[in-house]
Design a protein around this motif. Structure first.
Motif, PDB file in Angstrom:
ATOM      1  N   SER A  95       6.709  -0.486   1.708  1.00  0.00           N
ATOM      2  CA  SER A  95       5.377  -0.685   2.341  1.00  0.00           C
ATOM      3  C   SER A  95       5.270  -2.206   3.083  1.00  0.00           C
ATOM      4  CB  SER A  95       4.225  -0.580   1.464  1.00  0.00           C
ATOM      5  OG  SER A  95       3.029  -1.118   1.840  1.00  0.00           O
TER       6      SER A  95
ATOM      7  N   TYR B  23       0.883  -1.073   0.025  1.00  0.00           N
ATOM      8  CA  TYR B  23      -0.119  -0.139  -0.075  1.00  0.00           C
ATOM      9  C   TYR B  23       0.896   1.378   0.076  1.00  0.00           C
ATOM     10  CZ  TYR B  23      -3.576   3.620   1.237  1.00  0.00           C
ATOM     11  OH  TYR B  23      -4.386   4.504   1.375  1.00  0.00           O
ATOM     12  N   LEU B  24       0.740   2.061  -1.187  1.00  0.00           N
ATOM     13  CA  LEU B  24       1.536   3.411  -1.142  1.00  0.00           C
ATOM     14  C   LEU B  24       0.434   4.330  -1.421  1.00  0.00           C
ATOM     15  CD1 LEU B  24       4.282   1.995  -3.890  1.00  0.00           C
ATOM     16  CD2 LEU B  24       4.262   2.310  -1.501  1.00  0.00           C
ATOM     17  N   PRO B  25       0.087   4.906  -0.187  1.00  0.00           N
ATOM     18  CA  PRO B  25      -1.120   5.660  -0.471  1.00  0.00           C
ATOM     19  C   PRO B  25      -0.989   6.969  -1.283  1.00  0.00           C
ATOM     20  CG  PRO B  25       0.286   6.041   1.770  1.00  0.00           C
ATOM     21  CD  PRO B  25       0.566   4.975   0.923  1.00  0.00           C
ATOM     22  N   ASP B  26       0.177   7.399  -1.600  1.00  0.00           N
ATOM     23  CA  ASP B  26       0.343   8.580  -2.421  1.00  0.00           C
ATOM     24  C   ASP B  26       0.566   8.476  -4.016  1.00  0.00           C
ATOM     25  OD1 ASP B  26       0.391  10.510  -0.036  1.00  0.00           O
ATOM     26  OD2 ASP B  26       2.619   9.982   0.100  1.00  0.00           O
ATOM     27  N   GLU B  27       0.049   6.991  -4.382  1.00  0.00           N
ATOM     28  CA  GLU B  27       0.245   6.442  -5.646  1.00  0.00           C
ATOM     29  C   GLU B  27      -1.273   5.938  -5.941  1.00  0.00           C
ATOM     30  OE1 GLU B  27       4.979   5.491  -5.281  1.00  0.00           O
ATOM     31  OE2 GLU B  27       3.795   4.037  -6.304  1.00  0.00           O
ATOM     32  N   ASP B  28      -1.417   6.077  -7.384  1.00  0.00           N
ATOM     33  CA  ASP B  28      -2.358   5.391  -7.750  1.00  0.00           C
ATOM     34  C   ASP B  28      -1.887   4.175  -8.650  1.00  0.00           C
ATOM     35  OD1 ASP B  28      -5.044   4.720  -8.992  1.00  0.00           O
ATOM     36  OD2 ASP B  28      -5.497   6.603  -9.564  1.00  0.00           O
ATOM     37  N   HIS B  29      -2.609   2.977  -8.154  1.00  0.00           N
ATOM     38  CA  HIS B  29      -2.135   1.622  -8.815  1.00  0.00           C
ATOM     39  C   HIS B  29      -3.539   0.860  -9.130  1.00  0.00           C
ATOM     40  CE1 HIS B  29       1.888   1.730  -7.895  1.00  0.00           C
ATOM     41  NE2 HIS B  29       1.891   2.291  -6.897  1.00  0.00           N
TER      42      HIS B  29
ATOM     43  N   ARG C  59      -1.501  -1.956  -4.042  1.00  0.00           N
ATOM     44  CA  ARG C  59      -0.436  -2.077  -5.278  1.00  0.00           C
ATOM     45  C   ARG C  59      -0.363  -3.729  -5.341  1.00  0.00           C
ATOM     46  NH1 ARG C  59       5.949  -0.582  -6.184  1.00  0.00           N
ATOM     47  NH2 ARG C  59       5.700  -1.432  -4.239  1.00  0.00           N
TER      48      ARG C  59
ATOM     49  N   GLY D 250      -3.976   3.359  -3.508  1.00  0.00           N
ATOM     50  CA  GLY D 250      -2.499   3.101  -3.568  1.00  0.00           C
ATOM     51  C   GLY D 250      -2.358   1.642  -3.168  1.00  0.00           C
TER      52      GLY D 250
ATOM     53  N   GLN E  28     -10.231  -0.692  -4.064  1.00  0.00           N
ATOM     54  CA  GLN E  28      -9.265   0.457  -4.803  1.00  0.00           C
ATOM     55  C   GLN E  28     -10.449   1.691  -4.953  1.00  0.00           C
ATOM     56  OE1 GLN E  28      -7.594  -1.391  -8.114  1.00  0.00           O
ATOM     57  NE2 GLN E  28      -5.325  -1.403  -7.156  1.00  0.00           N
TER      58      GLN E  28
END
Length: 548
Positions: free
Chosen positions: A298, A219-225, A358, A356, A342
């Motif tokens: 993460s 989980y990368l909260p500042d990205e959009d996957h 992924r 985020g 998502q």
């Protein structure tokens, strides 16, 4: 042209039961061939992506010594090759992911490497040959014996037949039973036949537990996957089980004991606390704070959640075409739930969707984040000389008893709840009830007719009810260990497995062999076991929001 080879023991299937059987048979000096369709060995722990589900006494050293050695080797691999922090090294027990379903939640790739290392010495000695990427096609049967099994290499189509004195079925769904015409049971038995309180009113071979196609996520909260919207997303998001209060794609499910709603969101919050009872922490396989800063961007978790239970169609006992369609539907079902998480899942901050999230296919050896293989919770089971019933292990089915049935021919031990996920016949509820720590009877490993086949995993002589307790990792390992020892013994003595059980002296000798191998055949009696033994075993989290 079909090539032919010979072995003392042929093991078809490289899951935990197959690996354990191969290690044990080779350890006893048998020439073993282990054949697996996939490129990974380890089954539910690796190719299916399911972290270890274990009893609460495993860290006390209760259980098979070879299984405990597997666990020790996994931890040692992390300590030798991963940047584990001094604080994490000092923790006992070290849990790489700090998942709350058990005390050893690890990355599947690590388990694969450890399994390969355990098998390596026997391969080098020439006692063990491992064939990866081969599929069983047919069995040669003469009378009551399997004389050989034909395989095709998945990549090339090349054919090979392996002949063996003893054949072990360690396939995930008992495929060899079908190929060899071994008498077996599929789906749910009728109460009139087994006497089990939780059996079906009418037997139904297609009443099978839900399967799950697990996935690995970070989980990368500042990205959009966000993944591409699955074609049948709208259809899947509206599905509802009869026994759940809401749609399946929802954070609230029901406790199948009390039937009260339970809220299990993805995240209980962002905190340094190692254990939180949300979905993310259930099967977390890498906790970034266990490792040097920057080693993991993460945490990594395995999604094997009740919202992903696939119950639309049976997967076993149907045509190859129907199974392929159902498996594809199961994959799409898991991806649809990921898309819901998502894009639509309500967040604690009032927003919608965790973009985020992924998919981590690299963790599972795939491109899309899904496991190499679906998580099968049940398959074909042999018609055995002895069948384990709910009355032997279930707490409520044994009024007045304070332990499971003691089997005179026990060859191993295990413990888990009787845990059945939603069935393909969704008009009825699931089964989730207490069971006592139990034994593995040798009679459950012996088919009623076939002389030289031994089951090594979920295909032993249990019922659909008791298979819910005997299907988990350490029990499968112990079943495989007993199967491997039995195969090696029968090959050496040139006897069928039933001859070991039928003769009191041979049975006693075999049970002693199991104990000499470090495989206990009785549960120890000491203070740490007493309270839970009386009540029946319950894992740390008892609702289906985290149960496996």
């Amino acid at each position: 042209m079909t090539r032919r080879a010979k072995a003392d023991v042929l093991i078809v299937g490289g899951g935990l039961g197959g690996v354990s059987a191969a290690l044990t048979a080779a350890r006893l000096g048998a020439r073993v061939v282990l054949v697996e369709e996939l490129d990974w060995l380890g089954g539910q722990l690796t190719a299916q992506g399911v972290p270890l589900d274990e009893h609460p006494w495993v860290e006390l050293g209760v259980g098979s010594k070879s299984y405990l050695a597997l666990r020790d080797a996994i931890r040692e691999h992390y300590f030798r090759f991963y940047p584990v922090t001094p604080a994490a090294r000092a923790e006992h027990p070290f849990n790489p992911g700090m998942g709350n379903v058990g005390t050893l939640c690890c990355e599947p790739k690590v388990a694969v490497r450890v399994i390969e290392a355990l098998l390596g010495p026997y391969e080098s000695r020439g006692l063990l040959t491992v064939m990866r990427g081969w599929r069983a096609l047919a069995a040669d049967v003469v009378g009551d014996r399997i004389t050989g099994v034909a395989f095709a290499e998945v990549a090339s189509g090349q054919r090979r037949t392996i002949e063996a004195r003893i054949v072990v079925d360690a396939t995930e769904t008992g495929d060899l039973l079908e190929l060899a015409g071994v008498e077996h049971v599929l789906g749910g038995e009728a109460r009139i036949d087994t006497g089990e309180p939780n059996a079906l009113d009418v037997a139904d071979p297609f009443d099978q537990q839900a399967a799950t196609w697990c996935m690995a996520l970070d989980y990368l909260p500042d990205e959009d996957h966000t993944i591409e919207k699955p074609a049948r997303y709208q259809e899947f998001r509206e599905l509802k089980l009869d026994c759940w209060p809401n749609r399946q794609f929802h954070w609230t499910v029901s406790d199948h004991v009390t039937h009260k709603p339970l809220a299990r969101r993805l995240f209980a919050g962002d905190t340094d606390a190692p254990y939180l009872f949300d979905l993310w922490h259930a099967r977390r396989i890498a906790w970034r704070r266990n490792f040097a800063p920057g080693s993991y961007p993460s945490d990594i978790s395995i999604a094997n959640w009740p919202q992903m239970d696939y119950w639309l169609r049976p997967l076993v006992g149907v045509s190859a075409e129907a199974q392929a369609e159902a498996l594809q539907e199961c994959r799409q079902f898991s991806l649809a739930f990921l898309y819901w998480m998502q894009t639509e899942a309500p967040r604690l901050d009032g927003g919608q969707g965790y973009r985020g999230l992924r998919p981590r296919g690299d963790v599972l050896g795939t491109a899309d984040g899904l496991a190499k293989q679906v998580y099968f919770r049940e398959g074909r089971r042999i018609m055995a000389e002895f069948t384990v019933l709910e009355q032997h292990v279930g707490v409520s089915a044994r009024p007045g008893a304070d332990a499971a049935e003691r089997f005179h021919d026990s060859v191993g031990i295990g413990a888990y709840r009787i845990d059945l996920h939603p069935p393909t016949s969704r008009a009825r509820d699931t089964v989730d009830i207490d069971s006592f720590p139990f034994e593995i009877p040798l009679g459950a490993l012996i088919p009623v007719r076939t002389d030289n086949l031994i089951p090594a995993c979920k295909n032993i002589g249990t019922t659909r009810i008791t298979s819910g307790a005997y299907r988990v990792h350490p029990v499968e390992w112990s079943i495989g260990e007993a199967a491997g020892a039995l195969a090696a013994t029968c090959s050496r003595l040139n006897l069928p497995p039933r001859a070991i059980r039928a003769n009191a002296r041979r049975l006693e000798d075999f049970q002693q062999l199991m104990m000499d191998l470090g495989a206990p055949i009785r549960w120890p009696v000491f203070g740490a076991l007493t309270p839970s033994t009386r009540r029946g075993y319950r894992p740390p989290v008892t609702d289906h929001a985290t149960a496996g």
